[in-house]
Design an enzyme around this catalytic site. Structure first.
Site, PDB file in Angstrom:
ATOM      1  N   ASP A  76       0.836  -1.200   0.000  1.00 37.50           N
ATOM      2  CA  ASP A  76       0.000   0.000   0.000  1.00 37.50           C
ATOM      3  C   ASP A  76       0.874   1.255   0.000  1.00 37.50           C
ATOM      4  OD1 ASP A  76      -2.300   1.493   0.071  1.00 37.50           O
ATOM      5  OD2 ASP A  76      -2.629   1.255   2.225  1.00 37.50           O
TER       6      ASP A  76
ATOM      7  N   ASN B 140       1.440   3.473  -2.807  1.00 37.14           N
ATOM      8  CA  ASN B 140       2.071   3.944  -4.051  1.00 37.14           C
ATOM      9  C   ASN B 140       1.631   5.372  -4.367  1.00 37.14           C
ATOM     10  OD1 ASN B 140       3.074   1.378  -4.278  1.00 37.14           O
ATOM     11  ND2 ASN B 140       1.786   0.757  -5.987  1.00 37.14           N
TER      12      ASN B 140
ATOM     13  N   HIS C  30       3.164   3.556  -8.823  1.00 35.20           N
ATOM     14  CA  HIS C  30       2.971   2.150  -9.211  1.00 35.20           C
ATOM     15  C   HIS C  30       4.204   1.620  -9.943  1.00 35.20           C
ATOM     16  CE1 HIS C  30      -1.048   2.375  -7.765  1.00 35.20           C
ATOM     17  NE2 HIS C  30      -1.545   3.098  -8.765  1.00 35.20           N
TER      18      HIS C  30
ATOM     19  N   TRP D  67     -11.108  -2.239  -8.932  1.00 36.16           N
ATOM     20  CA  TRP D  67     -11.738  -1.945 -10.235  1.00 36.16           C
ATOM     21  C   TRP D  67     -12.492  -0.622 -10.197  1.00 36.16           C
ATOM     22  CZ3 TRP D  67      -9.922  -4.527 -14.132  1.00 36.16           C
ATOM     23  CH2 TRP D  67      -9.518  -5.848 -13.978  1.00 36.16           C
TER      24      TRP D  67
ATOM     25  N   LEU E 248      11.268 -20.405  -4.845  1.00 34.21           N
ATOM     26  CA  LEU E 248      10.251 -19.536  -4.235  1.00 34.21           C
ATOM     27  C   LEU E 248       8.924 -19.589  -5.011  1.00 34.21           C
ATOM     28  CD1 LEU E 248       9.786 -17.117  -2.158  1.00 34.21           C
ATOM     29  CD2 LEU E 248      10.383 -15.619  -4.074  1.00 34.21           C
TER      30      LEU E 248
END
Ligand code: FPP
Length: 243
Positions: free
Chosen positions: A15, A17, A32, A64, A126
């Protein structure tokens, strides 16, 4: 850091950006872009730290509702990321995995996701799980629907449904529960992320915005985790009930 006490599965709510960009007088989308660089840095750093599973909240069902331009930009960024990072993920022995409603994504993005999953399937390192168009409540509702359908078909008896049965019907059926959940940019909430899976997960909230969350910040989060005494609801040494 204690190498014997590394969180096997780390989940991250990335959170801040937008705020990172705003604080520098830059457009939100720049936040972003730099956020993607941190995604890369954290994926690169995780294996050497001993982390086996990394789950990243990249796009929620609620996202969205953001302005159309920002959503388009994020989709474009995601498409580029999927193209540019495939070879690197293969080289790094990373398994690319997703949770969420891929059907909501534009078809070209969906195809790239399917391709990247397919091409990293045999890797053994990973496991990076990206949450795309994800909602924990929808995930649990989806699982209930499948179980109800199985019960209606006589494949399963309602009395036989256990916690393990439900867990096997979540998108995360093949993942262990997270040991550590990191949230950047200081907000003290879960935002509909992995609600079932984080029942006993340790939480770490940092004021750092996601574009500032470097490897060093990940190490700090692990160090904080290592100071916790995990009890999973069992009694403490002093005999008191504790969660
Ligand atoms: C939160 O910042 C971040 C997101 C909604 C998207 C997370 C996406 C990335 C880190 C980059 C995309 C990832 C890939 C793999 C392409 P925010 O915009 O909510 O920030 P704010 O709360 O400060 O406005």
């Amino acid at each position: 850091m204690n190498p014997d006490q590394i969180p096997v599965h780390v989940a991250v709510i990335m959170d801040g950006n937008g705020r990172w960009a705003k604080s520098r007088g830059l457009p939100r989308i720049r936040g972003h872009q730099v956020g993607v660089e941190r995604v890369e840095e954290i994926i690169q750093s995780a294996p050497a730290l001993g982390i086996k599973y990394l789950t990243l909240y990249a796009f929620s069902k609620e996202n969205w509702r953001r302005p159309k331009d920002e959503v388009s930009f994020l989709m474009e960024l995601l498409g580029k990321y999927l193209d540019q990072k495939l070879e690197e993920m293969k080289r790094q022995n990373v398994v690319f995995n997703t949770i969420g409603h891929l059907d909501d994504l534009p078809a070209p993005i969906r195809e790239k996701i399917v391709r990247n999953k397919q091409e990293t399937r045999q890797n053994t390192g990973l496991v990076v799980t990206f949450a795309f168009s994800y909602s924990a409540r929808v995930e649990i509702t989806d699982a209930c629907r499948v179980l109800a359908e199985k019960a209606a078909q006589g494949e399963i008896r309602p009395a036989d449904i256990t916690e393990a049965t439900l867990a096997r019907h979540l998108y995360t059926a093949n993942l262990p529960d997270p040991d550590l959940l990191i949230r950047t940019s200081g907000e003290m909430r879960i935002s509909n992320f992995l609600l079932w899976q984080i029942s006993y997960t340790e939480l770490y909230v940092t004021e750092k915005y996601w574009p500032d969350f470097t490897r060093e910040e990940l190490v700090k989060a692990i160090q904080s985790y290592q100071t916790r005494e995990r009890r999973f609801g069992r009694t403490t040494a002093s005999g008191q009930e504790n969660a």
